[in-house]
Design a protein around this motif. Sequence first.
Motif, short mmCIF file in Angstrom:
data_model
loop_
_atom_site.label_atom_id
_atom_site.label_comp_id
_atom_site.label_asym_id
_atom_site.label_seq_id
_atom_site.Cartn_x
_atom_site.Cartn_y
_atom_site.Cartn_z
N VAL A 1 0.95 -1.44 -0.12
CA VAL A 1 -0.07 0.00 -0.12
C VAL A 1 0.80 1.06 0.02
N ALA A 2 1.91 1.14 0.82
CA ALA A 2 2.89 2.40 0.74
C ALA A 2 3.48 2.70 -0.52
N GLN A 3 3.88 1.31 -1.36
CA GLN A 3 4.44 1.60 -2.85
C GLN A 3 3.44 2.31 -3.53
N PHE A 4 2.07 1.65 -3.51
CA PHE A 4 1.06 2.27 -4.19
C PHE A 4 0.73 3.66 -4.14
N LEU B 1 -4.49 -2.07 -8.06
CA LEU B 1 -4.76 -2.90 -6.86
C LEU B 1 -3.89 -4.54 -6.85
N LEU B 2 -3.39 -4.78 -8.07
CA LEU B 2 -3.05 -5.96 -8.16
C LEU B 2 -1.86 -6.31 -7.31
N GLN B 3 -0.75 -5.54 -7.17
CA GLN B 3 0.24 -5.71 -6.16
C GLN B 3 0.04 -5.71 -4.69
N GLY C 1 -3.12 -6.81 -3.55
CA GLY C 1 -3.54 -8.03 -3.38
C GLY C 1 -2.80 -9.23 -3.20
N PHE C 2 -1.83 -9.30 -4.12
CA PHE C 2 -0.69 -10.32 -4.05
C PHE C 2 -0.10 -10.06 -2.81
N ALA C 3 0.33 -8.92 -2.39
CA ALA C 3 1.07 -8.74 -1.07
C ALA C 3 0.49 -9.42 0.09
N PHE C 4 -0.95 -9.09 -0.01
CA PHE C 4 -1.57 -9.65 1.27
C PHE C 4 -1.71 -11.17 1.22
N VAL D 1 -9.66 -7.98 -1.88
CA VAL D 1 -8.75 -6.68 -1.97
C VAL D 1 -8.84 -6.23 -3.55
N TRP D 2 -8.91 -7.17 -4.52
CA TRP D 2 -8.94 -6.67 -5.91
C TRP D 2 -10.45 -6.30 -6.16
N GLY D 3 -11.67 -6.71 -5.41
CA GLY D 3 -12.90 -6.59 -5.71
C GLY D 3 -13.30 -5.27 -4.95
N PHE D 4 -12.78 -5.12 -3.59
CA PHE D 4 -13.50 -4.02 -2.77
C PHE D 4 -12.64 -3.17 -2.19
#
Length: 353
Positions: free
Chosen positions: A75-78, A95-97, A99-102, A247-250
């Motif tokens: 999220v910080a990167q984003f 948000l792809l990154q 979602g994968f991170a979590f 994460v990806w959806g909401f």
Amino acid sequence: MGAEHDLHNDRLGPQELEIGVTDALQRHITRHVVPAPPVSQRKLDFEHARPRFLRECIAEATGVFLYVLPGIAAVAQFTVNGTNEHIPMSFFSNLLQVGFAFAFGISFAIITCASTSGGHFNPAMTISLAVWQGFPWKKVPYYILSQVFGAFMAALVLMGCYWPQISALRDANLAAHGTAVFNGGAASILVSYPNVTQTNQGFLFFQEFMVDAFLGFIIWSCLDPANPFVSPVSVPFTIGFAYAAMVWGFAGNTISTNMARDLGPRMVAAIFFGKEAFTYMDYSWISILISIPATLFATSFYELVIRDSLKVISSGHARHEEGEEGLSRHLTKTGGYQGPHGSDETVHGKMGA
């Protein structure tokens, strides 16, 4: 030893190399492996002296730390680099990154710590396990405190790693908006905040409830020993990618998913950004508390509607509370167990007893 490997490689035929270097070289290098040292009595005594309960709490805190840190780092990167003119926007604009991170963070947490503590990593799951699976109620508050502490430490570490960028973003937020606490602001790196247009708390409540119920249902199905579609190896990644899907959806509409993941970092946000971290749009009660009733709803639905306890008994993962006599009485009353091919069979017949 490198010279020896070269000599061994020369002795291998081409067909042996085609099956894989590891397989082909295994018989040549195993004799060079140093055997593990014997376990000393001193080490056994030390490990025996460690309080089991303390190990479980530390494992819960560590697991939450491993789950939260990569997620909020993404999220910080984003947030920080997404507006950096020197970095291609496309790399940080989705948000792809996150979602994968979590997803991988949760998977790694389960893999590394679940064997010690059971891998709850969520107060809602701890309470659900106490309600439905006999987890000791006296351990519940300690597990929850450990989970919140793990998330708190993850947020502190993240602030230490990203402080130059976060402080610069905070200053820019203050200059432009008068606060850093809003969706897209510096504080939103640690915890979620609603969009400025999301003023309907009923909508935010419903969304958080459904997301958390979805996750609770998936997790509970993975814990069902009668579920033939998951194995111990696949469970961490199944649960991880369930979180990623949410994460990806909401995430663009604001979700929390976990009381510990939210409360620990929100306390850190309050330290660095003020009490508004808890008061902004009166949202924090939703992000902190709703996961518990939502998860209880999902697990209750699974237990009361989906669960097939006879399958659990037949697979050898549970027993009737009255033993063999109670099980026989139940089968007599119900006419036996309906097998997967439509034939009647007793539980003992299914197990080959």
